[in-house]
Scaffold this motif. Structure first.
Motif: not given
Length: 305
Positions: A69, A286, A294, A298
């Motif tokens: 991230l 994750y 991710i 985002w």
């Protein structure tokens, strides 16, 4: 010790940080004199990670893909009081955990931040957003519970455990659900299948154990919550109804095979401004579904920065 960690896990405008390196680790002292270990890394929108567990440290999330991230976000990782490399405390109540986040925000001179919570951390993050909506840009809720060990999720775990043990599912009285789950969990551990609630791949757990063993760690917070439920009733309350009154944007990331918090629990959340992303995976998206995880984060952050 590994068994304890797994038990705890099952039961889990951009504001710049002033004049410091883009990546650094430090310790700050809370108003009630608890030392909190934290790390800041990356560039972009500021996002604080709230670990699950209860009491899981941040390195397993960071080093198992959470740090991806950082290409577009400034991540703040913290070990909660009584967890990881932070200090112990005589106060592990929810109010104190929420206040630690607020004091770290103030310490870093930030205005508004995103909160990214995993598993049990959802209870803490959502209560922070409820108390401090003016400082919360958005909630990113990954595989979270808002009702720890709720009956519906426990029933799903019992049914799944029985299927793994090739046992017939039976009707269990509601006041006996936790006892039944404990029996099934013990039987699964005996067959070395206890990890199945979290993931279908034992290699994921080996990787997590490897990272967790890199540093000396404490698990006082998690042990307090698990072993003294009557002392900490607030962690066992149902916070899903409270989401109706939390008006910050919320991203809910759920796993279609997540047996740790249940595959249907997220449907009880009622944030007025929420988006649900359902991913074909378990409790540790994750890591095991990192690219989808991710990109989902985002995309959400880019819409609400």
């Amino acid at each position: 010790m590994k068994t304890i960690y797994l038990l705890l896990f099952l039961f889990l405008s951009t504001t710049a940080i002033p004049a410091q390196k883009s990546s650094f680790e430090d310790v700050f002292e809370t108003s009630d004199h608890v030392k909190i270990k934290y790390k800041v890394s990356g560039k972009g929108e500021v996002c604080l990670y709230v670990p699950g567990g209860p009491g899981q440290g941040y390195p397993s999330f960071e080093l198992m893909g959470g740090n991806h991230l950082e290409k577009k976000m400034k991540m703040i990782y913290m070990d909660q009081r009584g967890s990881g490399q932070s200090g112990t405390s005589e106060n592990y109540h929810l109010e104190a955990m929420v206040q630690d986040i607020e004091e770290l925000r103030q310490h870093l001179k930030l205005d508004k931040i995103f909160l990214l919570a995993h598993s049990f951390g959802g209870i803490i993050a959502v209560n922070y957003a409820k108390k401090y909506p003016q400082h919360t840009k958005g909630l990113i809720l990954s595989n979270i519970t808002l009702h720890f060990l709720n009956n519906e999720s426990v029933k799903e775990q019992i049914e799944y455990g029985n299927s793994l043990l090739l046992q017939k599912n039976k009707v269990v009285p509601e006041d006996s659900l936790s006892t039944e789950l404990s029996k099934i969990s013990a039987a699964l551990r005996k067959k070395r299948m206890g990890y199945k609630f979290l993931t279908e791949d034992i290699e994921t757990i080996k990787q997590m154990d490897k990272i967790d063993s890199l540093h000396p760690r404490i698990i006082d917070f998690g042990m307090a919550v698990i072993s003294k439920p009557k002392e900490f009733p607030e962690y066992y309350a149902d916070y899903a109804p409270a989401t109706k009154a939390i008006h910050v944007p919320a991203l809910i990331i759920t796993g279609k095979k997540d047996k740790a918090v249940g595959t249907q629990h997220y449907k009880t959340f009622q944030f007025p401004d929420q988006k649900v992303v359902s991913i074909d995976g378990g409790h540790l998206l994750y890591y095991e579904k990192n690219r989808k995880f991710i990109n989902s984060v985002w995309n959400f952050v880019s819409r609400h920065h």
